[in-house]
Scaffold this active site. Sequence first.
Site, PDB file in Angstrom:
ATOM      1  CD  GLU A 303      -1.999  -6.819   5.830  1.00 20.79           C
ATOM      2  OE1 GLU A 303      -2.531  -5.709   5.669  1.00 20.79           O
ATOM      3  OE2 GLU A 303      -2.566  -7.897   5.555  1.00 20.79           O
ATOM      4  CE  LYS A 305      -0.857 -17.119   2.421  1.00 19.48           C
ATOM      5  NZ  LYS A 305      -1.598 -18.224   3.040  1.00 19.48           N
TER       6      LYS A 305
END
Length: 944
Positions: A303, A305
């Site tokens: 993912e 950040k």
Amino acid sequence: MSSCLLDNVLPPPPNNIDPTFTLLANELFDKLDAVNRHNLQEASTITERRAQIINDFIATFRTHIGNDILQSAKLIFPEKASRLYFIKEVALARLIIKMYKIPKDTEEYNLLHFWNRSYQKSKRFAVDERKIRDLPLQSARIIATRRPFVERCKEYTVPQIDSILDDLSMAKQSQDHSEILQPLFDNLRIEEVRWLIQIVLKKPILIHMEKYFFNSWHPDGYRLYSICNNLETTFNLLTDPNKRFDRGELAIHPRYKFKPQLAEKLTTNYNVVVRKLQKKQEMDPQYEGLFNQLQLESKFYIEEKMDGDRMMLHKEGNRFKFFSRRLKDYSFLYGESFQFGSLTKYLRDAFANNIDSIILDGEMVAYDYKRQAILPFGTLKSSAIQESVRQFTTIDHYDQQTSHPYYIIFDILYLNGRDLSNYPLFFRKNVLDRIIKSVPYRFEVHDARLGSSSADIEKAIREVVTSRSEGLVLKHVQSRYVIDGFRNPNWIKVKPEYLEKFGENLDLVVIGKNPGVKSSYMMGLQNRDQESADYGAYYSFCMCANGFEIEEFDKIERLTNGRWVNTAQQMPPPSLIKFGRKKPDFWIDPKHSLVLEIRARSVDVRPEATFAVGTTLHNMHCRRIRDDKSVEECISMQEYVELKQNYMQDLSLKSQAATTKKKELTKLTSFNEPSDLKQVAIESDLFASFEFLILSDKRDPHGGTITIEELKTLVKRFGGHLVNSIDAETSLQILVITEKNLPTSQRYLVQGLDLIRPSWIFECIKRNHIVQMEPCFLFDSQNLDLYNQRVDEFGDSYTVHSPIDQINAPRLTRNEVNQLRLEFDWDESIRPKFYLFEGITFYVLGESIASQLVRDRIERFNGEVIADYVNCGYIVVPNFEEEEEEFQVETVATLSRMYREIDQGLRITGGRFTSRIPFTVVEQFVHDSIESNSVADPEDYKFY
């Protein structure tokens, strides 16, 4: 709205009697404060002794007072109580000055009035390592000497103190504060005054023992507090220690705030991380089918950040709550219902129809819809305020703003009455995808791609570099969620590696300090090599004095109160702490210390002896105190060595590590001579008529050190006689050689001997005759007036017919001057600003006059402005280029093009960067660095 254990909690039956504030102070606060290694009684450790005190207090309270401890808990945990007094340290100190009419220019006035900047100057407390920064203690001492004489102090009950503090929280003027506090200051015991001030300042009292107190009062105490973070709810429920709560009752619930789970930082290369994240864990059969259906074998989540504000969204029915990572309630900004709110008014159709209650974890960012970009973190709250105000005004001023809050969801923790935190992450994400209906650029589920190799991480990090994003978070697909700020090792954050930064920030243990107007702290690394003879010892590593706020100095002194040992009186055992040449004024046992997060520009890879580790860091800046980390979790010496080996030298470091040619002076001798002086061949009788007592090393012109043994070898080669003590009967002239202020050298000075610098030896050898003594060769003397007559007003010699710069200031190349400056051990408070940006390269965006002014300012402080934005340290965006609307789009487009080129040149080998990228910062970074005389942390000045 579903009910839960935390709803409608009633107060318990009243106590038998009201507890007194004296009871808390005598039986808990004073006793905990007095614990040290010399009064452990039957306990084996300080923690064990403190636990005994807490247990005894609780037993006494339950036996003699009752089961309602709530009002006392508000005083025991002032930092957790909901009351806000809006009184900071400086304000309180000056309030005390007014209360007791303390005259100006007295010691007490100066101590209190200048508390925020001259705190370390007081000589009275400079030697008191326990209390140097304890304002409550110092204030109580001053009040004791200034208040009217009281024959018998008044005893207040806890309810009375609570009521007075409630009034204080409502008072707005300093006069009101005085009228409320002065009667207490005048009538309480002085020990109680100290603790009252501690409570008013909301400073923790039960340092490191908070969880223990909760669980000692009730076995489910701290878990219950962690799911609501409310003292009243917690202690009203915890009246009977024998009544336990089941797992369902101790689950999280909407409307009640809790600290979110956090990620660990990357400490190994990508290949090791991949193996860790691919390891399959045992799970219930009910999840196995979904796991296989989603084809998650050997996969992990990747993912992006986000650079925003971590935010927990709670929804129950049509009501919303928003809590930050620090548990602040931002519901008034983002909305409490579908009708009003900068965000919630857009969420009417964002949830599946059957969703009643939900808790989401995500990041709140600010989105600029004109630039189509996520803005820097600092603009977030102003965007939310602007959006909220716009709903209640017809003024079109806010229409000029183009940003709004944007909530990016990456986890779900609660759904329709069920706590999902113990479910595997892939299950939670599957649920999330099925119940959230995205509202573009307002409310969306975060994209989580699947990865299976280090190549996948490398690809993702390249995208981060190109888009100038914050970084990545890698997540194990089966990871559970643990609340209360737990750092889950199955969530790993990865950030791009920048030129002007030594990899990740380092978490380091404080092992020493030098108090001063600007205190500096020594950090150490633990030796965790089990085969080493000094396994477990901490090696000194670096000293840092930059980046601390006044409150952080307070906190460090409070957390380490009573633990400091004066180095001059007692050195630490080598099995505990090892120092290099540099020794702090005070040291502390690491197990009683704390952790600081330190940012460094670079690491010094040259071997040196200042610190025991052998190398150190350059240009350090304290980011924060790590309350969430224990000393055992910090980087070890072995881990640091591995990091150093992988550290790619940036431009500044290459400049520091560049080798320089030796001066002709050092060519006069070979320091490879045998250390056994009996084997030294005498080449000349130059020093035959002198006895040399050599007391210190000599600092080499190139920043190195010529040791005592090497000086002795040199003197011996030229016929000098070496002695270890003064013989009054000798017929030879005695020369005491030193350039350090030592106790022994001072004794010789008192006896009338001159203290001569080692440079005189070299000058004599260079000229092949004995040079007369001149001020430039003297370290100290009682006859300086006589020697000063041998030079003119400019220090030029009347007898040595050579330019003075060839005697005491050899002409050095620019590289040699830079080398000396870099290696000099500057006191942080006197570091010359001229060298602030030395060794740092900048690229300044734009060709406007504003851009040229930024360039000029950087160069004024010795920074180098270059045209190579790929290999520079910082790309600076001037305010003009950032704020002027006509340039904004062009600026973003230019940076995007530049970063595509930077990405093309980026090299990653084996999960490690072999090239690095520049920071992109706003102009304020330059200004604030100059203001603080320290290179600021670019993380706080990033351009979006």
